[in-house]
Design an enzyme around this catalytic site. Structure first.
Site, PDB file in Angstrom:
ATOM      1  N   ASP A  17     -42.075-140.935 -49.587  1.00 24.30           N
ATOM      2  CA  ASP A  17     -42.102-141.730 -48.342  1.00 24.30           C
ATOM      3  C   ASP A  17     -41.760-143.197 -48.576  1.00 24.30           C
ATOM      4  O   ASP A  17     -42.262-144.080 -47.892  1.00 24.30           O
ATOM      5  CB  ASP A  17     -43.492-141.642 -47.661  1.00 24.30           C
ATOM      6  CG  ASP A  17     -43.936-140.223 -47.478  1.00 24.30           C
ATOM      7  OD1 ASP A  17     -43.109-139.412 -47.059  1.00 24.30           O
ATOM      8  OD2 ASP A  17     -45.112-139.919 -47.770  1.00 24.30           O
ATOM      9  N   LYS A  20     -36.560-143.573 -48.331  1.00 22.91           N
ATOM     10  CA  LYS A  20     -35.291-143.171 -48.955  1.00 22.91           C
ATOM     11  C   LYS A  20     -34.246-142.773 -47.909  1.00 22.91           C
ATOM     12  O   LYS A  20     -33.075-143.068 -48.068  1.00 22.91           O
ATOM     13  CB  LYS A  20     -35.516-141.984 -49.911  1.00 22.91           C
ATOM     14  CG  LYS A  20     -36.394-142.326 -51.096  1.00 22.91           C
ATOM     15  CD  LYS A  20     -36.571-141.138 -52.013  1.00 22.91           C
ATOM     16  CE  LYS A  20     -37.341-139.986 -51.387  1.00 22.91           C
ATOM     17  NZ  LYS A  20     -38.736-140.268 -51.041  1.00 22.91           N
ATOM     18  N   GLY A  44     -39.322-135.110 -45.605  1.00 25.95           N
ATOM     19  CA  GLY A  44     -38.965-135.529 -44.258  1.00 25.95           C
ATOM     20  C   GLY A  44     -38.290-136.878 -44.334  1.00 25.95           C
ATOM     21  O   GLY A  44     -38.926-137.873 -44.674  1.00 25.95           O
ATOM     22  N   HIS A  45     -36.987-136.902 -44.084  1.00 32.79           N
ATOM     23  CA  HIS A  45     -36.252-138.163 -44.138  1.00 32.79           C
ATOM     24  C   HIS A  45     -35.926-138.624 -42.715  1.00 32.79           C
ATOM     25  O   HIS A  45     -35.267-137.919 -41.971  1.00 32.79           O
ATOM     26  CB  HIS A  45     -34.969-138.003 -44.966  1.00 32.79           C
ATOM     27  CG  HIS A  45     -35.233-137.880 -46.430  1.00 32.79           C
ATOM     28  ND1 HIS A  45     -34.281-137.504 -47.343  1.00 32.79           N
ATOM     29  CD2 HIS A  45     -36.365-138.092 -47.139  1.00 32.79           C
ATOM     30  CE1 HIS A  45     -34.821-137.503 -48.548  1.00 32.79           C
ATOM     31  NE2 HIS A  45     -36.077-137.844 -48.446  1.00 32.79           N
ATOM     32  N   GLN A 227     -39.237-136.655 -52.159  1.00 33.04           N
ATOM     33  CA  GLN A 227     -40.546-137.032 -52.727  1.00 33.04           C
ATOM     34  C   GLN A 227     -40.376-138.247 -53.661  1.00 33.04           C
ATOM     35  O   GLN A 227     -39.427-138.997 -53.492  1.00 33.04           O
ATOM     36  CB  GLN A 227     -41.210-135.848 -53.454  1.00 33.04           C
ATOM     37  CG  GLN A 227     -41.672-134.732 -52.521  1.00 33.04           C
ATOM     38  CD  GLN A 227     -40.624-133.672 -52.278  1.00 33.04           C
ATOM     39  OE1 GLN A 227     -39.884-133.286 -53.156  1.00 33.04           O
ATOM     40  NE2 GLN A 227     -40.551-133.165 -51.052  1.00 33.04           N
TER      41      GLN A 227
HETATM   42  P1  IMP Z   1     -46.079-129.583 -51.748  1.00 30.75           P
HETATM   43  O1  IMP Z   1     -44.800-130.206 -52.166  1.00 30.75           O
HETATM   44  O2  IMP Z   1     -46.107-129.173 -50.303  1.00 30.75           O
HETATM   45  O3  IMP Z   1     -46.530-128.514 -52.678  1.00 30.75           O
HETATM   46  O4  IMP Z   1     -47.213-130.719 -51.847  1.00 30.75           O
HETATM   47  C1  IMP Z   1     -47.653-131.244 -53.097  1.00 30.75           C
HETATM   48  C2  IMP Z   1     -47.976-132.725 -52.990  1.00 30.75           C
HETATM   49  O5  IMP Z   1     -46.787-133.441 -52.755  1.00 30.75           O
HETATM   50  C3  IMP Z   1     -48.910-133.078 -51.822  1.00 30.75           C
HETATM   51  O6  IMP Z   1     -49.716-134.182 -52.221  1.00 30.75           O
HETATM   52  C4  IMP Z   1     -47.971-133.508 -50.724  1.00 30.75           C
HETATM   53  O7  IMP Z   1     -48.582-134.398 -49.813  1.00 30.75           O
HETATM   54  C5  IMP Z   1     -46.907-134.224 -51.561  1.00 30.75           C
HETATM   55  N1  IMP Z   1     -45.597-134.234 -50.911  1.00 30.75           N
HETATM   56  C6  IMP Z   1     -44.711-133.214 -50.801  1.00 30.75           C
HETATM   57  N2  IMP Z   1     -43.609-133.617 -50.160  1.00 30.75           N
HETATM   58  C7  IMP Z   1     -43.779-134.911 -49.861  1.00 30.75           C
HETATM   59  C8  IMP Z   1     -42.957-135.899 -49.228  1.00 30.75           C
HETATM   60  O8  IMP Z   1     -41.825-135.655 -48.811  1.00 30.75           O
HETATM   61  N3  IMP Z   1     -43.497-137.145 -49.127  1.00 30.75           N
HETATM   62  C9  IMP Z   1     -44.720-137.449 -49.624  1.00 30.75           C
HETATM   63  N4  IMP Z   1     -45.519-136.572 -50.221  1.00 30.75           N
HETATM   64  C10 IMP Z   1     -45.048-135.309 -50.340  1.00 30.75           C
END
Ligand code: IMP
Length: 426
Positions: A17, A20, A44-45, A227
């Site tokens: 977040d 990007k 989510g972009h 991420q």
């Molecule tokens: P997962 O990717 O859904 O397995 O989540 C694992 C961890 O990564 C969690 O703490 C999520 O909140 C974090 N996470 C996954 N995708 C994003 C993103 O796009 N932005 C911020 N945190 C993310």
């Protein structure tokens, strides 16, 4: 900043977040091909095109610029229903991905049992839960590593998909039953996913060959990271991470473009720190959380969750610069600090008598360290209308330079708002 894009990897230097999507959107002006190489629709972009707001989860942000090719490469995990909805959503807004969006044959497919298992495992973990997005990302990458995954090339071959799905559902339904969850109906899952497969078939191709053909023609590529570095499965705050390589190396393995063809790494970081989900975050702070949430900022683009907020953590970003080989920095959300009187920056951690200048690998240690802060006087002026570096308040320039120097990379871009025009090239 060098205006020649060459082949650029863009990564998040914090916990995701970082803004990007907007920086990628600005940089796509100079790129011919935009490539997603890891993660899935957990990302989510958010991109603004004038007053229009787009939230992209799987499709690269280059889709919003005419003539750009967009690739969902082999390292991504694709939720076919999510992708169909995203394509249809864009078509409704007047953006047609046909002929400009290419999905790797070898990308793995996220299926409903992955999502169910993701949710059930979080429940089982109780207080130790990761706080995942529940999009099935971890279980899908788990199947990939266990060599039982279903890939896009299997999905679009409907006979093969039926056979593989039957086998996989049999096993996963046993697991779901054992966890006290409802088993999934083969008929239902098959019908929904076969429909998505038919819709997606024209988009599926060998993206490794496609990318190498683009390179031979001299086209420039932008690898958009999803991420952030500290959610990387190897370099993040394990186990509170996502299941892919979010750092620069993931761009090579996730696309089939070799390391020596990469020309530059851009790191994106906020002027402060945020994190969603559980796990250590040394500079987390109520004062700045309340301030940012009160301004209506820092709510997740994918899940709507309020993000945890804290001061800028230079120990973390220095580590990110090292792991990714960051050449240039883009600093976003500087305007979030417009009203702060004294801005703190973490320059080291203390654990009792021990001082850390790097991030400890043990998450229990990282959980208990106390930040050592340096303080900067705030500029206390709105930045959103500033368009040139020299027009920024001197205190803003000083702050941005200081956090870049502490990170150990060149400052190239400062962003003072979500719009394309609110981007300052340094
Ligand atoms: P997962 O990717 O859904 O397995 O989540 C694992 C961890 O990564 C969690 O703490 C999520 O909140 C974090 N996470 C996954 N995708 C994003 C993103 O796009 N932005 C911020 N945190 C993310």
């Amino acid at each position: 900043m060098n205006s020649n894009m060459a082949n650029t990897i863009l990564v998040g230097a914090q916990w995701g977040d970082e803004g990007k999507g907007k920086i990628i959107d600005v940089l796509t002006e100079e790129a011919d091909v935009v490539v997603r190489t890891q993660g899935g629709n957990n990302a989510g972009h958010t991109v603004y095109d004038g007053p229009k707001k787009y939230v992209l989860h799987l499709i690269p942000s280059g889709i919003l610029r005419k003539g750009r090719k967009n690739v969902i490469a082999n390292g991504v995990v694709v939720d076919p229903i999510g992708l169909v909805n995203e394509i249809k959503g864009l078509q409704k807004l007047g953006v047609n991905p046909k002929g400009r969006l290419f999905v790797s044959e070898t990308a793995h497919v996220v299926l409903p049992y992955h999502r169910e298992l993701d949710a059930q495992r979080e429940v089982l973990k109780g207080q130790n839960k990761i706080g995942t997005t529940k999009r099935g990302i971890g279980p899908c990458y788990g199947d990939k590593a266990a060599r039982v995954g279903i890939r896009m090339v299997d999905l679009i071959n409907l006979k093969r998909f039926q056979e593989k799905l039957e086998l996989r559902l049999k096993e996963n339904n046993e697991v779901l039953r054992a966890l006290g969850a409802k088993p999934l109906s083969f008929k239902r899952v098959h019908a929904d996913y076969a429909k998505a497969a038919r819709f997606l078939k024209p988009y599926v191709t060998n993206t490794v060959v496609l990318l190498h053909e683009c390179m031979r023609r001299g086209e420039s590529m932008l690898f958009e990271g999803a991420q952030g570095t500290f959610l990387d499965i190897d370099h993040g705050t394990y186990p509170f991470v996502t299941s892919s390589n979010t750092s620069a190396g993931g761009a090579c393995t996730g696309s089939g473009v070799p390391p020596h063809r990469m020309d530059r790494v851009i790191g994106v970081m906020k002027a402060y720190t945020t994190r969603v989900g559980e796990g250590p975050m040394p500079t987390e702070n109520d004062e700045i959380s309340d301030l940012l949430h009160g301004m209506g900022r820092e709510f997740g683009a994918t899940t709507g969750r309020a993000r945890r907020c804290g001061w800028f953590d230079a120990v973390a970003t220095r580590h990110a610069a090292m792991v990714n080989g960051i050449d240039d920095l883009a600093i976003t959300n500087a305007d979030g600090l417009d009203t702060v009187e004294n801005i703190k920056v973490c320059i080291g951690y203390r654990d009792g008598k021990k001082r850390y200048d790097h991030m400890p690998s043990d998450h229990e240690v990282l959980n208990r360290v106390k930040p050592i802060y340096a303080e900067f006087e705030g500029w206390r002026k709105p930045l959103d209308n500033v368009r040139r570096w020299k027009d920024l308040p001197a205190k803003t320039r000083q702050y941005l330079r200081a956090i870049s120097d502490l990170t150990g990379a060149r400052l190239a871009i400062a962003s003072v708002g979500p719009a394309r025009c609110q981007t300052i090239f340094v």
